[in-house]
Design a protein around this motif. Sequence first.
Motif, mmCIF file in Angstrom:
data_model
loop_
_atom_site.group_PDB
_atom_site.id
_atom_site.type_symbol
_atom_site.label_atom_id
_atom_site.label_comp_id
_atom_site.label_asym_id
_atom_site.label_seq_id
_atom_site.Cartn_x
_atom_site.Cartn_y
_atom_site.Cartn_z
ATOM 1 N N ASN A 67 2.015 -13.347 9.264
ATOM 2 C CA ASN A 67 2.386 -13.760 10.622
ATOM 3 C C ASN A 67 2.615 -12.508 11.476
ATOM 4 O O ASN A 67 3.640 -11.838 11.355
ATOM 5 N N PHE A 68 1.657 -12.213 12.364
ATOM 6 C CA PHE A 68 1.749 -11.042 13.232
ATOM 7 C C PHE A 68 2.250 -11.411 14.632
ATOM 8 O O PHE A 68 1.954 -10.717 15.596
ATOM 9 N N TYR A 69 3.004 -12.502 14.728
ATOM 10 C CA TYR A 69 3.472 -12.956 16.040
ATOM 11 C C TYR A 69 4.305 -11.871 16.734
ATOM 12 O O TYR A 69 4.179 -11.639 17.936
ATOM 13 N N ASN A 70 5.169 -11.187 15.979
ATOM 14 C CA ASN A 70 6.021 -10.127 16.544
ATOM 15 C C ASN A 70 5.490 -8.740 16.179
ATOM 16 O O ASN A 70 6.266 -7.816 15.922
ATOM 17 N N TRP A 71 4.174 -8.589 16.175
ATOM 18 C CA TRP A 71 3.586 -7.343 15.689
ATOM 19 C C TRP A 71 4.002 -6.139 16.541
ATOM 20 O O TRP A 71 4.129 -5.023 16.016
#
Length: 276
Positions: free
Chosen positions: A75-79
């Motif tokens: 999960n790279f939502y907050n990358w």
Amino acid sequence: MANAKLVNDTSLSAVDSIEIPRPTFAERWRNPLILAAIAALLIWSWGPTEMSNASMLITDWRNMAEFGSAFFSPNFYNWEDYVGAMVETVQIAVWGTALAVIIGVPFAILSSANVCPQWIVQPTRRLMDASRAINEIVFALLFVVAVGLGPLAGVLALAVHNIGIIAKLFSEAVEAIDPRPVEGIRATGASRLLEVVHGVIPQVMPLWSSFTLYRFETNVRSATVLGIVGAGGIGQPLFENIRSFQYGETAAIIIIVVVTVSIIDLISAQLRRILV
């Protein structure tokens, strides 16, 4: 009698000149006493380290499978936050390594037996032993109390721990130098400081540069976990996501760490080829 004595002397000299072959490395390790000592250490450590519980990796495979499956859907939502924390981790390693080298060089000279007398060398070496014997996490805990939460505590923790390592590596390089340039400078009447500056440092600078790059690579990896105790960097979001069972986010952070460390290793390898 003279001829007999000459023959005897020749025979003795021939016997003395015969070199007894030394055992090879493989032959030394086949020594039953060494093998028995290793086996005894492993048996002695089996119970306290709970090695019998290693079977849980197979019996509780579902837990590992659940965690492993997250790597196929990170999960790279907050990358952006993760990359920013990783950049801060690299910055911590940069300053920690720089301070360790600046402070460690004088200690390396004082730890070198071919430069300083033993009454200086031995106390300095014991001080450096104490510095590198304590892990960065322990130093980070101490500095968090001293300077508060944040990356400064991580910088100081890496610096203090690495001073001992840098001094050890650098002093070994100093002790392996060619003494002839130093003797030539000494013959001109130069001071001890000039002997070190012009006779020692030019010889060891390539190795020192290589050691510095290596320690920087290591410090980037070490700095990734200092955030667990509040010393800044990507360790804090990594720990929080693991603790909250957010495996997708954890996988994303680990991927960012691996990519960053790999890039740094590639750059350092190229720099070492240039400097050494």
